[in-house]
Design a protein around this motif. Sequence first.
Motif, PDB file in Angstrom:
ATOM      1  N   LEU A  18       0.293  -6.274   8.501  1.00 61.59           N
ATOM      2  CA  LEU A  18      -1.021  -5.703   8.791  1.00 61.59           C
ATOM      3  C   LEU A  18      -2.102  -6.331   7.923  1.00 61.59           C
ATOM      4  N   LEU A  19      -1.785  -6.561   6.641  1.00 59.82           N
ATOM      5  CA  LEU A  19      -2.758  -7.192   5.750  1.00 59.82           C
ATOM      6  C   LEU A  19      -3.106  -8.594   6.216  1.00 59.82           C
ATOM      7  N   VAL A  49      -1.111  -0.665  -1.587  1.00 61.60           N
ATOM      8  CA  VAL A  49      -0.802  -2.090  -1.417  1.00 61.60           C
ATOM      9  C   VAL A  49      -2.057  -2.864  -1.021  1.00 61.60           C
ATOM     10  N   ALA A  50      -2.887  -2.271  -0.168  1.00 66.04           N
ATOM     11  CA  ALA A  50      -4.137  -2.942   0.221  1.00 66.04           C
ATOM     12  C   ALA A  50      -5.029  -3.170  -0.993  1.00 66.04           C
ATOM     13  N   ALA A  51      -5.133  -2.173  -1.865  1.00 63.57           N
ATOM     14  CA  ALA A  51      -5.975  -2.306  -3.049  1.00 63.57           C
ATOM     15  C   ALA A  51      -5.424  -3.355  -4.009  1.00 63.57           C
ATOM     16  N   VAL A  52      -4.123  -3.319  -4.265  1.00 59.43           N
ATOM     17  CA  VAL A  52      -3.513  -4.276  -5.194  1.00 59.43           C
ATOM     18  C   VAL A  52      -3.654  -5.704  -4.668  1.00 59.43           C
ATOM     19  N   PRO A  64      -7.401  -6.287   3.753  1.00 56.04           N
ATOM     20  CA  PRO A  64      -7.178  -5.096   2.925  1.00 56.04           C
ATOM     21  C   PRO A  64      -8.118  -3.941   3.227  1.00 56.04           C
ATOM     22  N   VAL A  65      -9.363  -4.216   3.628  1.00 53.44           N
ATOM     23  CA  VAL A  65     -10.298  -3.121   3.908  1.00 53.44           C
ATOM     24  C   VAL A  65      -9.809  -2.302   5.095  1.00 53.44           C
ATOM     25  N   ALA A  66      -9.456  -2.956   6.195  1.00 54.09           N
ATOM     26  CA  ALA A  66      -8.990  -2.245   7.392  1.00 54.09           C
ATOM     27  C   ALA A  66      -7.691  -1.502   7.126  1.00 54.09           C
ATOM     28  N   VAL A  67      -6.780  -2.113   6.369  1.00 55.37           N
ATOM     29  CA  VAL A  67      -5.510  -1.450   6.070  1.00 55.37           C
ATOM     30  C   VAL A  67      -5.734  -0.239   5.161  1.00 55.37           C
ATOM     31  N   VAL A 101      -9.891  -0.149  -3.260  1.00 57.52           N
ATOM     32  CA  VAL A 101      -9.601   0.588  -4.491  1.00 57.52           C
ATOM     33  C   VAL A 101     -10.151   2.007  -4.423  1.00 57.52           C
ATOM     34  N   THR A 102     -11.350   2.170  -3.873  1.00 56.11           N
ATOM     35  CA  THR A 102     -11.926   3.508  -3.722  1.00 56.11           C
ATOM     36  C   THR A 102     -11.086   4.371  -2.796  1.00 56.11           C
ATOM     37  N   LEU A 103     -10.662   3.808  -1.668  1.00 58.23           N
ATOM     38  CA  LEU A 103      -9.837   4.567  -0.729  1.00 58.23           C
ATOM     39  C   LEU A 103      -8.494   4.932  -1.347  1.00 58.23           C
ATOM     40  N   ALA A 104      -7.896   4.006  -2.097  1.00 57.46           N
ATOM     41  CA  ALA A 104      -6.634   4.320  -2.755  1.00 57.46           C
ATOM     42  C   ALA A 104      -6.824   5.421  -3.794  1.00 57.46           C
ATOM     43  N   ALA A 105      -7.930   5.353  -4.548  1.00 50.70           N
ATOM     44  CA  ALA A 105      -8.198   6.382  -5.557  1.00 50.70           C
ATOM     45  C   ALA A 105      -8.353   7.752  -4.909  1.00 50.70           C
ATOM     46  N   VAL A 106      -9.076   7.818  -3.795  1.00 50.05           N
ATOM     47  CA  VAL A 106      -9.277   9.097  -3.102  1.00 50.05           C
ATOM     48  C   VAL A 106      -7.942   9.624  -2.576  1.00 50.05           C
ATOM     49  N   SER A 107      -7.156   8.772  -1.936  1.00 47.02           N
ATOM     50  CA  SER A 107      -5.877   9.210  -1.355  1.00 47.02           C
ATOM     51  C   SER A 107      -4.908   9.675  -2.436  1.00 47.02           C
ATOM     52  N   ILE A 108      -4.791   8.900  -3.513  1.00 48.22           N
ATOM     53  CA  ILE A 108      -3.867   9.273  -4.582  1.00 48.22           C
ATOM     54  C   ILE A 108      -4.313  10.558  -5.263  1.00 48.22           C
ATOM     55  N   ALA A 109      -5.626  10.701  -5.482  1.00 48.30           N
ATOM     56  CA  ALA A 109      -6.132  11.932  -6.088  1.00 48.30           C
ATOM     57  C   ALA A 109      -5.837  13.132  -5.195  1.00 48.30           C
ATOM     58  N   MET A 110      -6.013  12.983  -3.888  1.00 47.98           N
ATOM     59  CA  MET A 110      -5.754  14.096  -2.978  1.00 47.98           C
ATOM     60  C   MET A 110      -4.258  14.406  -2.870  1.00 47.98           C
TER      61      MET A 110
END
Length: 398
Positions: free
Chosen positions: A266-267, A314-317, A272-275, A213-222
Amino acid sequence: MRRNAGLFVAISLLPGFGSSAMTLVAGIWILDLTGSTGLAALAGLCVYAPVLAGPWLGGLLDRAPRRPLVIAVNLLLAAALLALLAVRGPGQTWLIFAVSCAYGVSYVLIDAGETALLPSALSPTELGDVNGWRSSAQEGMKLVAPLAGAGLYAWHGGHAVVVLSAAMPVLVATLYAAVRLNRTPHDRPGPRRNGLRTGLSVLFGQRVTRVPVTLAAVSIAMSGFTTAAVYAVVITELRLPTTFLGVLASAQGAGSIIGGLIVGRLLARRGPVAVGVAGTALFALGLLARCLPWWPVTIAGALVAGVGLPWTLVAAVTAVQTHTPSALLGRVSATANTAMFGPLVVAIPLGAAAVHLGARPPLVGAVVICLTAVVVTHPRPQSLRSARRMADRDPATR
């Protein structure tokens, strides 16, 4: 299960078409009625602002039967859209803003409700694949629906788009009624508190959900932060016409479709963490490619970024669906949506301000932020082995 998978992909296709078309047309309609670009832009803000209330709206899904609530929200959205048939001139512009807000609230409830319903309709091993297919379907609609909506608006005006868009949630409600909820997900004990604190404690209290979720938040924000910078690269640095932005959007959309089709495998293999880590790294690579002064590389960068961004989402969800107690899935899913998309409200205007430093500094800054997030969250080998042992012992992942 395959029947349910097909239904959920169709559920993603229909509202994706209607909402993408209506969101674009709402801005055009307001611009035609008022002549104000500022007011036209506010229509989009009305759609995305309700995501900030996600944790509280998601709580409704945990206190009421989820499928009936999601069906009711779709039918109410159709009724709200039909109210736009009363728009005849500038005096009814407020109706477009009100319906845009209703759209935003429905997004929060429907997205969280769908995330909460999927584990009851599919096995854990199918969630990654179906989430990827849904992502590809939604991205495909983003390529088709805006053009179709704008064409229909030019042909028959806003009322024709309203009728088409209102039909979509009615069809979606019918599909939700046809879904067979024939599974009862393993329900681990969860906190008994209500409200925002519960969603946050479950979401960020375990690494397997916190990191994706943190990685998705960072990517979407960027992605929002660099929007203005991409415009500047195309127009100022490459000296290309603004229509080239459409080429980049299509390339990123194509990448998103490809990424969504393969992310499920991949999942299943990596988790999900690695993806999430791989998706963020790919997205950063795509941003870096846009810094180079050659338009073919810019297109390739858009394609790569298009693959990476859906992987993070998708990994976060999927992580939320498979590692959240079912009784709390509504509020935790909505809290995750707020965490992932809420930063856009700040990132977009910050990016618009940062582009005054030049086209490339915001892109480089976004790359550094994404890669820093990857380094900080990347699991150490020992932590990864421990996480896998815990997953093997967790009945919900079997």
